[in-house]
Design an enzyme around this catalytic site. Structure first.
Site, PDB file in Angstrom:
ATOM      1  CB  SER A 150      -0.960  -0.056   1.194  1.00 40.60           C
ATOM      2  OG  SER A 150      -1.993   0.880   1.040  1.00 40.60           O
ATOM      3  CG  ASP A 226      -7.309  -3.328  -1.950  1.00 38.46           C
ATOM      4  OD1 ASP A 226      -7.881  -2.396  -1.342  1.00 38.46           O
ATOM      5  OD2 ASP A 226      -6.080  -3.494  -1.933  1.00 38.46           O
ATOM      6  CG  HIS A 259      -5.535  -2.723   1.265  1.00 36.74           C
ATOM      7  ND1 HIS A 259      -4.964  -2.500   0.033  1.00 36.74           N
ATOM      8  CD2 HIS A 259      -4.921  -1.854   2.124  1.00 36.74           C
ATOM      9  CE1 HIS A 259      -4.054  -1.527   0.139  1.00 36.74           C
ATOM     10  NE2 HIS A 259      -4.002  -1.126   1.394  1.00 36.74           N
TER      11      HIS A 259
END
Lengths: 282, 282
Positions: A150, A226, A259
């Site tokens: 991320s 995600d 995620h």
């Protein structure tokens, strides 16, 4: 450089999982990081893989949740996992917002006060931390890879693209690839770097890859479930930028994965092998 | 039995990691647990391995820290990880001491008020939870194994020895094997079970193995750098009891390893294979 303080060291997969603290010059204060030493490191210097965590995370997150040490032990990779920002800065606005400030350093060297005095994670991760690791741990610094998740995927991609000589390999999980174009970047980059988009471009993987490609295939894994996929991550922007720049990219999309670190744990072994191949140990 | 409430379900290693809550009859209140379903569970019922955590832990601890799901996915094992006690009981003395009360249920059916009304973890884990799992998840309940850590190792050993028909296999990490003889037991057992040591013996693996052996080899891993080794764990007592009773035991001692989940993660794959062999999937 101040001396290294050992917070803890524990046996893991035949090697050693440690947590450390030191005084950082780049960040003008204490910084924490984790290092996993595989069994082979007791006999010879090993290649090193840096893993950069995402928003809200610390040096503990990937260390505890990614499950990377098992295969790192087998391959003979040292794992270095830094914190995501300086802590206890006391700056107004540094805490209370998970998308900015402490825990959300975005791996930039801030140019705007007060952040510019402490939030220099780019220099910290690229320069200061590897120098410290080289003097304190059995690593072969000529063999380094970088990976992240991320915001940390953004960090890994931008560092590898800006300093290809430092890293033999790069990969990312669900990275922010175009911070200049998404809400997370629009919130953080002006406060760290000022209002000129040219300054943001210096930390934007989609912009950087157009300037100079990385000498190796970039591996990116992305979960299709995600929740940040369409608003913040937009891997298609990097896919297109790489295609236009001639950057080899392996972008894998995984149905049903989100995620979280469950997603990372599911594919971390593939990333370790990707780096191990480039680092000559697989 | 109340309906099952799904707290979360996330993709992991091709399977599904879930956290759930339900109203327990045995514990007269809400209980939480985690279940990992391997990919194979989408097609056919799979054997199930229960993992019981130790003092201060919850259904999240081993789920996040043990790293068991990777190989469970490959072997086709369902993993069930319950909480270590009822929560929010409001009982005087139920919180504030990490060695007793909430988070420290010791896997007994308490006989002393007020604990006897809620702290019935033995019946919960042996009877109620498997019945719930059987109705809600794709498991073959005739193929069950049980494993645990520390207080949870005590739970696994005592449940397998008391109910050998329920479990095909049993293993433990750094288990409490003789609670009647160590400070953790001396603190908790009288408050849950009263002052008569005969009641404690019913939950003491060293006593139970003398009454009836388990039909299979018991696997125990113990770290030599475990700070509780000499005062609370004393694996030599179980080693001797098993030898005298004719109980096959594989007790492995590991130099340098402590009591943490780093130790568990280092050897969890061996435990999964131990159970998989007994459950017919390896």
């Amino acid at each position: 450089m101040d001396r290294l303080e050992t917070i803890s060291e524990q046996r893991l997969h035949g090697g050693l999982q440690g947590f450390y603290r030191h005084r950082s010059e780049a960040c003008d204060g204490p910084m924490r990081f984790a290092v996993y030493q595989p069994p082979r490191a007791a006999r010879q210097p090993c290649p090193v893989l840096y893993f950069l965590a995402g928003l809200t995370c610390s040096e503990e997150t990937a260390t505890i949740k990614a499950g990377a040490q098992r295969l790192a032990a087998e391959l003979g990779l040292v794992l270095v996992m830094p914190d995501t920002s300086p802590r206890d800065t006391g700056f107004d606005g540094a805490t209370g917002d998970w998308e900015f400030g402490e825990g959300a350093g975005f791996y930039v060297d801030a140019s705007q006060a007060p952040w510019s005095s402490r939030f220099r994670m780019h220099s910290y991760v690229v320069d200061e931390l590897p120098q410290l690791i080289a003097t304190q741990f059995p690593v072969d610094t000529s063999l380094s890879g970088i990976c992240g998740h991320s915001m940390g995927g953004h960090g890994a991609l931008t560092m590898a693209l800006k300093h290809p000589g430092r890293y033999r390999s790069v990969s990312a999980f669900a990275p922010i690839v175009a911070p200049s174009q998404v809400p997370w970047g629009h919130k953080a980059l002006p406060r760290y770097l000022g209002d000129d988009p040219a300054a943001w471009a210096d930390y934007d993987a989609c912009e950087l890859v157009r300037r100079r490609v990385f000498p190796g295939t970039i591996l990116i894994d992305q979960g299709e479930a995600d929740p940040f996929l369409d608003t913040q991550l937009k891997p298609e922007l990097f896919d297109q930028a790489c295609a236009e720049a001639g950057q080899p990219l392996l972008l894998r999309r995984h149905i049903g994965y989100d995620h979280s670190y469950w997603f990372i744990a599911s594919f971390i072994d593939d990333h370790l092998r990707h780096h191990a191949r480039a680092l000559g140990v697989a």
